[in-house]
Design a protein around this motif. Structure first.
Motif, short mmCIF file in Angstrom:
data_model
loop_
_atom_site.label_atom_id
_atom_site.label_comp_id
_atom_site.label_asym_id
_atom_site.label_seq_id
_atom_site.Cartn_x
_atom_site.Cartn_y
_atom_site.Cartn_z
N ASN A 256 37.92 75.52 85.86
CA ASN A 256 37.62 75.67 87.43
C ASN A 256 38.61 76.84 88.00
OD1 ASN A 256 35.92 73.57 87.43
ND2 ASN A 256 37.34 72.17 87.68
N LEU A 257 39.58 77.07 87.50
CA LEU A 257 40.41 78.41 88.07
C LEU A 257 39.98 79.62 87.42
CD1 LEU A 257 44.29 76.95 87.76
CD2 LEU A 257 42.97 77.46 89.73
N GLU A 258 39.49 79.59 86.29
CA GLU A 258 38.78 80.75 85.84
C GLU A 258 37.36 81.03 86.91
OE1 GLU A 258 38.02 80.07 81.83
OE2 GLU A 258 40.02 80.59 81.18
N ILE A 259 36.81 80.29 87.12
CA ILE A 259 35.59 80.59 88.26
C ILE A 259 36.09 81.21 89.54
CG2 ILE A 259 33.95 79.32 89.44
CD1 ILE A 259 33.61 77.34 87.33
N GLU A 260 37.17 80.40 89.82
CA GLU A 260 37.86 81.03 91.21
C GLU A 260 38.43 82.45 91.26
OE1 GLU A 260 41.69 79.81 94.05
OE2 GLU A 260 40.86 78.39 92.45
N GLU A 320 29.08 83.62 86.80
CA GLU A 320 27.94 82.84 86.07
C GLU A 320 28.50 82.34 84.74
OE1 GLU A 320 24.61 85.22 86.07
OE2 GLU A 320 24.39 85.39 88.23
N GLN A 321 29.20 83.28 83.98
CA GLN A 321 29.79 82.56 82.54
C GLN A 321 30.94 81.49 82.66
OE1 GLN A 321 31.94 85.61 80.51
NE2 GLN A 321 31.56 84.72 78.73
N GLY A 322 31.71 81.70 83.91
CA GLY A 322 32.63 80.63 84.04
C GLY A 322 32.17 79.28 84.47
N GLN A 323 31.09 79.49 85.37
CA GLN A 323 30.39 78.05 85.81
C GLN A 323 29.63 77.31 84.47
OE1 GLN A 323 27.79 79.70 88.75
NE2 GLN A 323 29.33 79.43 90.26
N LYS A 324 29.09 78.14 83.58
CA LYS A 324 28.59 77.36 82.49
C LYS A 324 29.67 76.82 81.45
CE LYS A 324 24.34 78.53 83.38
NZ LYS A 324 23.51 77.37 83.95
N ASN A 325 30.84 77.63 81.39
CA ASN A 325 31.96 77.16 80.68
C ASN A 325 32.59 75.90 81.04
OD1 ASN A 325 31.69 79.33 78.64
ND2 ASN A 325 33.34 80.75 79.66
N ALA A 326 32.42 75.82 82.44
CA ALA A 326 32.97 74.62 83.27
C ALA A 326 32.18 73.39 83.15
CB ALA A 326 33.24 74.80 84.80
N GLU A 327 30.58 73.80 83.05
CA GLU A 327 29.80 72.58 82.80
C GLU A 327 29.78 72.03 81.30
OE1 GLU A 327 26.08 74.13 83.77
OE2 GLU A 327 26.45 74.54 85.90
N TYR A 328 30.09 73.18 80.37
CA TYR A 328 30.38 72.53 79.05
C TYR A 328 31.48 71.60 78.88
CZ TYR A 328 31.34 72.96 74.23
OH TYR A 328 31.62 72.51 72.75
N LYS A 329 32.73 72.34 79.56
CA LYS A 329 33.87 71.51 79.57
C LYS A 329 33.72 70.22 79.87
CE LYS A 329 37.25 72.59 78.14
NZ LYS A 329 37.89 72.26 76.74
N GLN A 330 32.98 69.89 81.22
CA GLN A 330 32.61 68.50 81.70
C GLN A 330 32.28 67.64 80.65
OE1 GLN A 330 33.65 68.05 85.08
NE2 GLN A 330 33.15 65.78 84.56
N LEU A 331 31.01 68.33 80.07
CA LEU A 331 30.34 67.47 79.01
C LEU A 331 31.15 67.10 77.92
CD1 LEU A 331 27.61 66.27 78.05
CD2 LEU A 331 26.85 68.39 76.93
N GLN A 332 32.01 67.94 77.44
CA GLN A 332 32.90 67.64 76.30
C GLN A 332 33.94 66.75 76.57
OE1 GLN A 332 35.49 71.16 75.55
NE2 GLN A 332 35.67 70.44 73.40
#
Length: 420
Positions: A256-260, A320-332
């Motif tokens: 989340n901080l990477e998105i910010e 956009e890349q950070g948001q996808k990474n966060a979504e993947y991290k949430q699923l993981q």
């Protein structure tokens, strides 16, 4: 003569000190004491803390305003009159001053980016700590399992050694068949080989744990039945574990901080497209039009060719890349929590079942079997089979205790909190 004696004594003392240094002292630890040593001595953790200090330094740097520039010029050689460094009315001296004025809030955006980077460093340190703590639990309880298994092997081997010695006497007197002694020795060799394999694992885990704790010692672990019962009796609900993981997981916080940070960078790149102003002031002794001429001026680049479009687009893609990474991290995380919860409940059930089946009565039966064998009431085949079964059962009990502790550690790991 006295000097020679002193030299000998000093050499002996030095040799004794080296000998002591080469023999690490044993240390006995609980898991709590092991974690205390980890926070005090772990070099990887201590080194990672410097990243926070570096990030704090970058905040200081981001707050600094651009330095002014001062220039000075004079004539080095005047060819008409063949003079070097002429002064006075026959020479010339010029001085200038420039100051860059940042516009568009660039400095503020850079400060915000540096502050976010510090938060990232702190979150990464927390995540590294979480991973290292999991490694400590794994090494600690695996080491404990090896120590308990080897301890039981030693007890069994002592009993077998006593029986073999007695059988050897009877075989020598032709009172017992040699094949029974050979069978007993075969059981001994089998258990001794198993012990050797377990000892190799013990040494490996002890080395791993010592490195994590920053010590050099023969480590003896403490993990009692009461400790295992506490792990088994802790009421863990899936919803609570999942909620804690979403709130406390440092790796999710990093995502989340990477998105910010990426969003702040988009703002910064847009601001960098805004031209800055350069203020100028100067003095010229001879001047372009007058003597002792003083000038002021202003400079601003025209954003005709470079409008920083490429960097702005790159920054938007990073968001956009950070948001996808966060979504993947949430699923993981959700899947890790589910697996950890299922493994914990299974380990609790297995622990309760095996401790109910294998208790003090099991040891009493073993002693009775051992006594009856010595009295000749039990055959060699029956005794050997029971001996091996008893050995396997004791090993299984320690394995289940180890798996229970590691399952509890996994709950701590997936939630990022201290549940046990």
């Amino acid at each position: 003569m006295i000097f020679k004696k002193i030299t000998v004594l000093m050499a002996a003392g030095l040799w004794g000190a080296v000998a002591v240094a080469q023999a690490p002292q044993p240390v006995t630890l609980t898991i709590k004491q092991a974690e205390e040593l980890f926070f005090k001595n772990n070099f990887m953790l201590l080194a990672q803390q410097y990243n926070i200090d570096k990030s704090a330094a970058q905040i200081i740097q981001a707050k600094v305003y651009p330095n002014p520039e001062v220039t000075a010029d004079m004539i080095a050689y005047e060819g008409q009159n063949y003079r070097t460094f002429p002064t006075g009315s026959g020479g010339n001296f010029a001085a200038g001053f420039e100051q860059l004025i940042l516009l568009g809030g660039k400095r503020r955006a850079q400060i915000n980016l540096a502050k976010t980077d510090k938060k990232l460093a702190e979150a990464e340190l927390t995540d590294i700590t979480r991973n290292l703590q999991m490694q400590i639990w794994e090494a600690f309880y695996t080491l404990h399992n090896q120590q308990k298994v080897i301890e039981k092997y030693n007890k069994l081997l002592d009993k077998l050694d006593y029986l073999i010695s007695g059988y050897q006497v009877q075989v020598d007197k032709n009172n017992i068949a040699l094949k029974d002694l050979v069978r007993l020795k075969s059981v001994y060799v089998k258990i001794n080989n198993d012990k050797s394999e377990e000892t190799a694992v013990l040494i490996e885990q002890q080395q791993k744990l010592n490195i994590l704790l920053g010590i050099t010692a023969s480590t003896q672990t403490i993990y009692t039945t009461e400790d295992a019962n506490l792990y088994a009796d802790n009421s863990v609900l899936y919803e609570d574990v999942l909620s804690k993981s979403k709130t406390n997981r440092p790796d999710l916080n990093v995502a989340n901080l990477e998105i910010e940070s990426a969003k702040i960078n988009v703002s910064l790149q847009k601001r960098l497209a805004i031209p800055d102003i350069t203020l100028r002031a100067g003095y010229n002794q001879q001047g372009d039009a007058f003597l002792h001429q003083a000038n002021v001026g202003i400079g601003i680049p025209l954003p005709i060719f470079d409008r920083n479009r490429g960097n702005i687009q790159t920054a938007k893609i990073q968001v956009e890349q950070g948001q996808k990474n966060a979504e993947y991290k949430q699923l993981q995380i959700e899947n890790e929590v589910l697996a950890a919860y299922q493994n914990y409940t299974r380990s609790v059930e297995e622990y309760k079942r095996i401790t109910k089946l294998i208790n003090e009565d099991f040891d009493a039966v073993f002693e009775g079997m051992n006594n009856n064998f010595r009295k000749g009431n039990v055959s060699m085949i029956e005794f050997a089979d029971f001996f091996e079964s008893y050995n396997e059962a004791q090993t299984e009990v320690e394995r289940v205790k180890e798996q229970l502790a590691l399952a509890a550690a996994q709950i701590n790991y997936v939630t990022g909190t201290k549940n046990f």
